[in-house]
Design an enzyme around this catalytic site. Structure first.
Site, short mmCIF file in Angstrom:
data_model
loop_
_atom_site.label_atom_id
_atom_site.label_comp_id
_atom_site.label_asym_id
_atom_site.label_seq_id
_atom_site.Cartn_x
_atom_site.Cartn_y
_atom_site.Cartn_z
N HIS A 127 -6.66 -5.87 2.72
CA HIS A 127 -5.49 -5.26 3.36
C HIS A 127 -4.88 -6.30 4.29
CE1 HIS A 127 -6.71 -0.92 2.59
NE2 HIS A 127 -7.87 -1.52 2.43
N ASN A 178 -12.59 -3.51 3.22
CA ASN A 178 -13.54 -2.41 3.34
C ASN A 178 -14.52 -2.54 2.18
OD1 ASN A 178 -12.11 -1.32 5.53
ND2 ASN A 178 -10.72 -0.22 4.17
N ASP A 221 0.85 -1.19 0.00
CA ASP A 221 0.00 0.00 0.00
C ASP A 221 0.89 1.24 0.00
OD1 ASP A 221 -3.21 0.46 1.17
OD2 ASP A 221 -1.83 2.17 1.06
N HIS A 240 -10.16 -5.79 -2.77
CA HIS A 240 -8.80 -5.94 -2.21
C HIS A 240 -8.90 -6.24 -0.73
CE1 HIS A 240 -9.94 -1.67 -2.02
NE2 HIS A 240 -9.26 -1.62 -0.87
P1 AMP Z 1 -9.77 1.07 0.63
O1 AMP Z 1 -9.93 2.38 1.34
O2 AMP Z 1 -10.08 -0.13 1.46
O3 AMP Z 1 -10.50 1.08 -0.70
O4 AMP Z 1 -8.22 0.92 0.34
C1 AMP Z 1 -7.59 1.41 -0.80
C2 AMP Z 1 -6.13 1.42 -0.49
O5 AMP Z 1 -5.42 1.52 -1.70
C3 AMP Z 1 -5.66 2.57 0.41
O6 AMP Z 1 -5.06 2.05 1.58
C4 AMP Z 1 -4.66 3.32 -0.47
O7 AMP Z 1 -3.59 3.81 0.27
C5 AMP Z 1 -4.25 2.26 -1.46
N1 AMP Z 1 -3.80 2.71 -2.76
C6 AMP Z 1 -4.46 3.54 -3.61
N2 AMP Z 1 -3.75 3.70 -4.75
C7 AMP Z 1 -2.62 2.95 -4.59
C8 AMP Z 1 -1.50 2.71 -5.43
N3 AMP Z 1 -1.37 3.27 -6.64
N4 AMP Z 1 -0.51 1.90 -4.96
C9 AMP Z 1 -0.63 1.33 -3.74
N5 AMP Z 1 -1.67 1.52 -2.92
C10 AMP Z 1 -2.66 2.32 -3.34
#
Ligand code: AMP
Length: 113
Positions: free
Chosen positions: A101, A86, A30, A99
Site C-alpha cells: 500500500h 500487511n 485502492d 501488495h
Molecule cells: P490487505 O488488507 O493488505 O490485503 O489489502 C487489500 C486491499 O485491496 C484493500 O485495501 C482493498 O480495499 C483493496 N482491494 C480489494 N479489491 C480491490 C479491487 N478490485 N480494486 C482495488 N482495490 C481493491
C-alpha cells in the site's frame, strides 16, 4: 492464479484505475482508499504474501522498491508517504497476492492500529 482478484486485475480481466505499469509490476488505486492517494503496487507474478517470496523474486521486489519514489512523485506526494505491507492473519492481509500500500497526501499518524 485464476481466482485471485489481483491476478485478474494484472491480466485486465477486472478493471482498475492503473497509475503505473511495466512488464513486471502494476500500481492501481485502492477501491477503498485510506488516504487522498492510496495505491497498491503488485508484482504481476502471483506471490501469495511476503512470507512466500523466494530468491527468484528478489529482482521484482527490488524493482518495486525502486519504483516507489517515482510513483509517489507522479502522484504528487511531495510531503512524503507511507508504504505498508500487511502479511498473514495477524497482519490483516485480506488479498492473498503480495501488495504494498502506498498512501499519501495526508499526514499519517503512528502507531498504526
Ligand atoms: P490487505 O488488507 O493488505 O490485503 O489489502 C487489500 C486491499 O485491496 C484493500 O485495501 C482493498 O480495499 C483493496 N482491494 C480489494 N479489491 C480491490 C479491487 N478490485 N480494486 C482495488 N482495490 C481493491
Amino acid at each position: 492464479m485464476s481466482d485471485c482478484i489481483f491476478c485478474m486485475i494484472a491480466n485486465k480481466e477486472v478493471a482498475s484505475d492503473i497509475v503505473y505499469e511495466d512488464d513486471n509490476i502494476l500500481a492501481f488505486r485502492d477501491n477503498a482508499p485510506q488516504a487522498p492517494e492510496h495505491v497498491l503496487i503488485i508484482p504481476k507474478k502471483h506471490i501469495a504474501s511476503l512470507d512466500d517470496v523466494s530468491e527468484e523474486d528478489s529482482q521484482v521486489l527490488s524493482h518495486i522498491m525502486l519504483k516507489v519514489k517515482d510513483i509517489a512523485s507522479d502522484l504528487g506526494m511531495e510531503g512524503g508517504y507511507r508504504l505498508v505491507n500487511n502479511c498473514g492473519e495477524d497482519g490483516q492481509q485480506t488479498v492473498k497476492h503480495l501488495h504494498f500500500h502506498l498512501l499519501g497526501k495526508r499526514k499519517m499518524t503512528w502507531p498504526p492500529g
